[in-house]
Design an enzyme around this catalytic site. Structure first.
Site, PDB file in Angstrom:
ATOM      1  N   GLY A  12       0.555  -1.011   0.009  1.00 25.43           N
ATOM      2  CA  GLY A  12      -0.007  -0.166   0.208  1.00 25.43           C
ATOM      3  C   GLY A  12       0.872   1.149   0.486  1.00 25.43           C
ATOM      4  O   GLY A  12       0.460   2.572   0.253  1.00 25.43           O
ATOM      5  N   SER A  13       1.846   0.987  -0.461  1.00 21.44           N
ATOM      6  CA  SER A  13       2.907   2.240  -1.034  1.00 21.44           C
ATOM      7  C   SER A  13       2.265   3.548  -1.658  1.00 21.44           C
ATOM      8  O   SER A  13       2.793   4.808  -1.382  1.00 21.44           O
ATOM      9  CB  SER A  13       4.355   2.116  -0.464  1.00 21.44           C
ATOM     10  OG  SER A  13       4.364   1.808  -1.888  1.00 21.44           O
ATOM     11  N   ASN A  14       1.534   2.616  -3.091  1.00 15.91           N
ATOM     12  CA  ASN A  14       0.874   4.289  -3.389  1.00 15.91           C
ATOM     13  C   ASN A  14       0.045   4.848  -2.904  1.00 15.91           C
ATOM     14  O   ASN A  14      -0.248   6.172  -3.061  1.00 15.91           O
ATOM     15  CB  ASN A  14       1.119   3.519  -4.622  1.00 15.91           C
ATOM     16  CG  ASN A  14       1.644   2.948  -5.695  1.00 15.91           C
ATOM     17  OD1 ASN A  14       2.621   4.631  -6.366  1.00 15.91           O
ATOM     18  ND2 ASN A  14       2.672   2.310  -5.929  1.00 15.91           N
ATOM     19  N   MET A  86      -3.533  -6.317  -7.055  1.00 16.37           N
ATOM     20  CA  MET A  86      -3.282  -7.640  -7.928  1.00 16.37           C
ATOM     21  C   MET A  86      -4.693  -8.733  -7.863  1.00 16.37           C
ATOM     22  O   MET A  86      -4.464  -9.924  -7.503  1.00 16.37           O
ATOM     23  CB  MET A  86      -2.158  -8.035  -7.054  1.00 16.37           C
ATOM     24  CG  MET A  86      -1.060  -7.444  -6.532  1.00 16.37           C
ATOM     25  SD  MET A  86      -0.498  -6.578  -8.416  1.00 16.37           S
ATOM     26  CE  MET A  86       0.077  -8.280  -8.793  1.00 16.37           C
ATOM     27  N   HIS A 105       1.107   1.236 -13.238  1.00 14.49           N
ATOM     28  CA  HIS A 105       1.788  -0.038 -13.699  1.00 14.49           C
ATOM     29  C   HIS A 105       3.294   0.612 -13.723  1.00 14.49           C
ATOM     30  O   HIS A 105       3.881   1.664 -13.760  1.00 14.49           O
ATOM     31  CB  HIS A 105       0.983  -0.519 -15.060  1.00 14.49           C
ATOM     32  CG  HIS A 105       1.835  -1.798 -15.235  1.00 14.49           C
ATOM     33  ND1 HIS A 105       1.952  -2.783 -14.562  1.00 14.49           N
ATOM     34  CD2 HIS A 105       3.061  -2.067 -16.179  1.00 14.49           C
ATOM     35  CE1 HIS A 105       2.419  -3.680 -15.509  1.00 14.49           C
ATOM     36  NE2 HIS A 105       3.644  -3.080 -15.987  1.00 14.49           N
ATOM     37  N   GLN A 169       9.508   6.948  -8.466  1.00 17.70           N
ATOM     38  CA  GLN A 169       8.317   8.002  -8.991  1.00 17.70           C
ATOM     39  C   GLN A 169       7.116   8.005  -9.485  1.00 17.70           C
ATOM     40  O   GLN A 169       6.576   8.597  -9.357  1.00 17.70           O
ATOM     41  CB  GLN A 169       8.985   8.017 -10.338  1.00 17.70           C
ATOM     42  CG  GLN A 169      11.239   7.987 -10.872  1.00 17.70           C
ATOM     43  CD  GLN A 169      10.782   9.751 -10.455  1.00 17.70           C
ATOM     44  OE1 GLN A 169      10.313  10.461 -10.858  1.00 17.70           O
ATOM     45  NE2 GLN A 169      11.733   9.584  -9.302  1.00 17.70           N
ATOM     46  N   GLU A 170       6.822   6.341  -8.968  1.00 18.32           N
ATOM     47  CA  GLU A 170       5.440   5.900  -8.663  1.00 18.32           C
ATOM     48  C   GLU A 170       4.491   6.710  -7.853  1.00 18.32           C
ATOM     49  O   GLU A 170       3.539   7.715  -7.627  1.00 18.32           O
ATOM     50  CB  GLU A 170       5.061   4.489  -8.667  1.00 18.32           C
ATOM     51  CG  GLU A 170       5.504   3.384  -9.187  1.00 18.32           C
ATOM     52  CD  GLU A 170       5.516   2.412  -9.139  1.00 18.32           C
ATOM     53  OE1 GLU A 170       4.686   1.733  -8.211  1.00 18.32           O
ATOM     54  OE2 GLU A 170       6.404   1.003  -8.698  1.00 18.32           O
TER      55      GLU A 170
HETATM   56  C1  GRF Z   1       3.785  -0.832  -7.355  1.00 12.83           C
HETATM   57  O1  GRF Z   1       4.662  -1.225  -8.217  1.00 12.83           O
HETATM   58  C2  GRF Z   1       2.544  -0.396  -8.514  1.00 12.83           C
HETATM   59  O2  GRF Z   1       3.006  -0.444  -9.176  1.00 12.83           O
HETATM   60  C3  GRF Z   1       1.969  -2.481  -8.769  1.00 12.83           C
HETATM   61  O3  GRF Z   1       2.478  -3.042  -7.775  1.00 12.83           O
HETATM   62  C4  GRF Z   1       3.158  -2.139  -6.685  1.00 12.83           C
HETATM   63  C5  GRF Z   1       2.418  -2.565  -5.707  1.00 12.83           C
HETATM   64  O4  GRF Z   1       2.632  -1.456  -4.825  1.00 12.83           O
HETATM   65  N1  GRF Z   1       1.003  -1.928  -9.781  1.00 12.83           N
HETATM   66  P1  GRF Z   1       2.186  -0.311  -3.124  1.00 12.83           P
HETATM   67  O5  GRF Z   1       1.228  -1.735  -2.553  1.00 12.83           O
HETATM   68  O6  GRF Z   1       1.347   0.882  -4.173  1.00 12.83           O
HETATM   69  O7  GRF Z   1       3.406  -0.632  -2.304  1.00 12.83           O
END
Ligand code: GRF
Length: 208
Positions: A12-14, A86, A105, A169-170
């Site tokens: 869940g880091s994003n 996922m 992605h 970068q995400e």
């Molecule tokens: C990220 O690299 C995202 O791009 C991919 O899965 C990973 C998820 O990471 N779809 P997080 O759970 O957001 O840390």
């Protein structure tokens, strides 16, 4: 104010980057398909409503997609953001949220759709890699591209090192892309996203 529902499966880091960005929108809920997703803890600690909809508890994709849609729709979302979610979603589900379902992605799409993007990038010897925020369409990892950020692939990079460089970068471009959506700056023309405003391209090329 627009409502955002975030879907996660794990770390869940994003999602955390989106929450920390303090966007001018309401994070209405964080929904996970795994009860043990680490990100749920952060969401709950941040005072966000959380819910688990585990597809393994349903007899079919249609049934679990419908349960997920019910959970999402309770929050009247203007935007549904997949953040490390996922699970492949069915066509009906994707169409239901057409134009308001986005994903991040970890590759420069259309290169490397699917899994293990960093490993494949290293195997192919690409010199530039990165990440993409895109609208979700029924064809997996293929929707209209909202934002991308590039990073160099360096000699000696391992999958983990490259993944960490991309992830940084995400965390930068996902909140940025959502902000553009919130501010109604995105228009899709024949599968191509146009971002209004002069800062758009510059923002993406910074510190690659
Ligand atoms: C990220 O690299 C995202 O791009 C991919 O899965 C990973 C998820 O990471 N779809 P997080 O759970 O957001 O840390």
């Amino acid at each position: 104010m627009k409502n955002i529902v975030i879907l996660i499966s794990g770390r869940g880091s994003n999602m955390e980057a989106i929450v920390r960005a303090g966007l001018p929108a309401k994070i209405a809920a964080v929904i996970s398909n795994r009860a043990d997703a680490a990100g749920l803890k952060y969401a709950a600690q941040s005072g966000l409503p959380t819910q688990v909809v585990d597809e393994r508890e349903f007899s079919s994709r249609e049934a679990s997609d419908a349960a997920l849609a019910t959970a999402i729709d309770r929050h009247s979302p203007d935007l549904v953001a997949l953040a490390g979610f996922m699970r492949v979603l069915g066509g009906e589900f994707v169409r239901r949220y057409s134009g308001r379902l986005v994903n991040i992605h970890p590759s420069l799409l259309p290169a490397f759709p699917g899994l293990h993007t960093h490993r494949r990038a290293l195997q192919e010897g690409v010199k530039v890699h990165g990440c993409t925020v895109h609208f979700v369409t029924p064809q997996i990892d293929h929707g209209p591209i909202i934002a991308q950020a590039a990073v160099p692939v360096r000699v000696g990079d391992t999958e983990a090192i490259l993944a960490a460089r991309v992830l940084q970068q995400e965390h930068r471009i996902y909140p940025l892309a959502l902000r553009w959506f919130i501010d109604d700056r995105l228009a899709v023309d024949n599968g191509v996203v146009r971002v209004s405003g002069a800062d758009a391209i510059q923002a993406l090329l910074a510190d690659a």
